[in-house]
Design a protein around this motif. Sequence first.
Motif, short mmCIF file in Angstrom:
data_model
loop_
_atom_site.label_atom_id
_atom_site.label_comp_id
_atom_site.label_asym_id
_atom_site.label_seq_id
_atom_site.Cartn_x
_atom_site.Cartn_y
_atom_site.Cartn_z
N ASN A 31 0.94 -1.29 -0.10
CA ASN A 31 0.22 -0.01 0.09
C ASN A 31 0.99 1.35 -0.02
N GLU A 90 2.48 0.79 3.55
CA GLU A 90 1.97 -0.30 4.48
C GLU A 90 2.95 -1.40 3.95
N PHE A 93 0.56 -7.64 4.90
CA PHE A 93 -0.80 -7.87 5.13
C PHE A 93 -0.76 -8.42 6.65
N GLY A 94 -1.97 -7.79 7.26
CA GLY A 94 -2.26 -8.39 8.79
C GLY A 94 -1.43 -7.47 9.58
N ASN A 95 -0.65 -6.39 9.20
CA ASN A 95 0.09 -5.60 9.97
C ASN A 95 -0.32 -4.12 9.44
N GLU A 96 -1.57 -3.92 9.68
CA GLU A 96 -2.27 -2.62 8.93
C GLU A 96 -1.77 -1.36 9.55
N LYS A 97 -0.50 -1.22 9.29
CA LYS A 97 -0.25 0.50 9.81
C LYS A 97 0.46 0.95 8.63
N LEU A 98 0.33 2.56 8.63
CA LEU A 98 1.20 3.22 7.41
C LEU A 98 2.35 3.80 8.30
N PHE A 100 5.08 6.61 7.75
CA PHE A 100 4.96 7.79 7.02
C PHE A 100 6.20 8.27 6.72
#
Lengths: 110, 115
Positions: A31, A90, A93-98, A100
Motif C-alpha cells: 500500500n 504499508e 498484510f495483517g500488519n495494517e499500519k502506515l 509515514f
Amino acid sequence: GIQVEQSPPDLILQEGANSTLRCNFSDSVNNLQWFHQNPWGQLINLFYIPSGTKQNGRLSATTVATERYSLLYISSSQTTDSGVYFCAVEQDFGNEKLTFGTGTRLTIIP
Amino acid sequence: EAGVTQSPTHLIKTRGQQATLRCSPISGHTSVYWYQQALGLGLQFLLWYDEGEERNRGNFPPRFSGRQFPNYSSELNVNALELEDSALYLCASSLYRTKVAETQYFGPGTRLLVL
C-alpha cells in the motif's frame, strides 16, 4: 522497520509552476498513499497508488514498486496547494499500519 | 457520506491527568487506526482496532490504550499525561480484508496540549 524518505524537504515555487515530489522506500510495500496536510492538520487523501500511474486533475502520481519509489506531480501550482505532502506505506498484510515519510513542505507564492 | 469524525477538536490537560479522545469511522468501515503527530517526530502509528479487537500496536508505552465499540467507533485513552504527549492525534478508518490493502481515510484530528 521500513524506511520512508521524502525529498525535497522544502520547496518554494511561484504560482503556475510545476513540481515533482519524491518518496523512496526501503522495502516492498502493498500500500502506498499520498496525502496533503492542510493548515488545520487534516490529512487529505490524494492517491492510493501501490503501483502504476494515476491522475486527478492537476495532480498525478507514479509508483515504480520494483525500484521502490513514488513521484507526485503537481502542475500549474496554486496557492491552495501549499502545505505538507506526505507519502505513507504499508508493508505487510495483517500488519495494517502506515509508515509515514518526513514530508515535503510546499509553499506557493502568488 | 460523512467522513471520519473526531472529538474534541482541542483538549487541554495538566501533567498526570487522563485524556480521552473519540473517533467515529466512515459508515461501513470496521477498522480504526490512531496516529500521533508530535512536533519534530512526524506521524507515528499508535494503535489499530478491527471488529472490536486490538490488532496492532506501535512503539508507545502502555499509558496509551483504547477500545473499539460494537458500532466501530473508538476511544483513545492516555493516562498519566506527560508534557511530551502534546500532539495532534489523528484517527483513520478503512475496510479490512485479509490480504487486501485498503485506503485509510483520516479525520480532522484532536489537538492535545499538556501543561
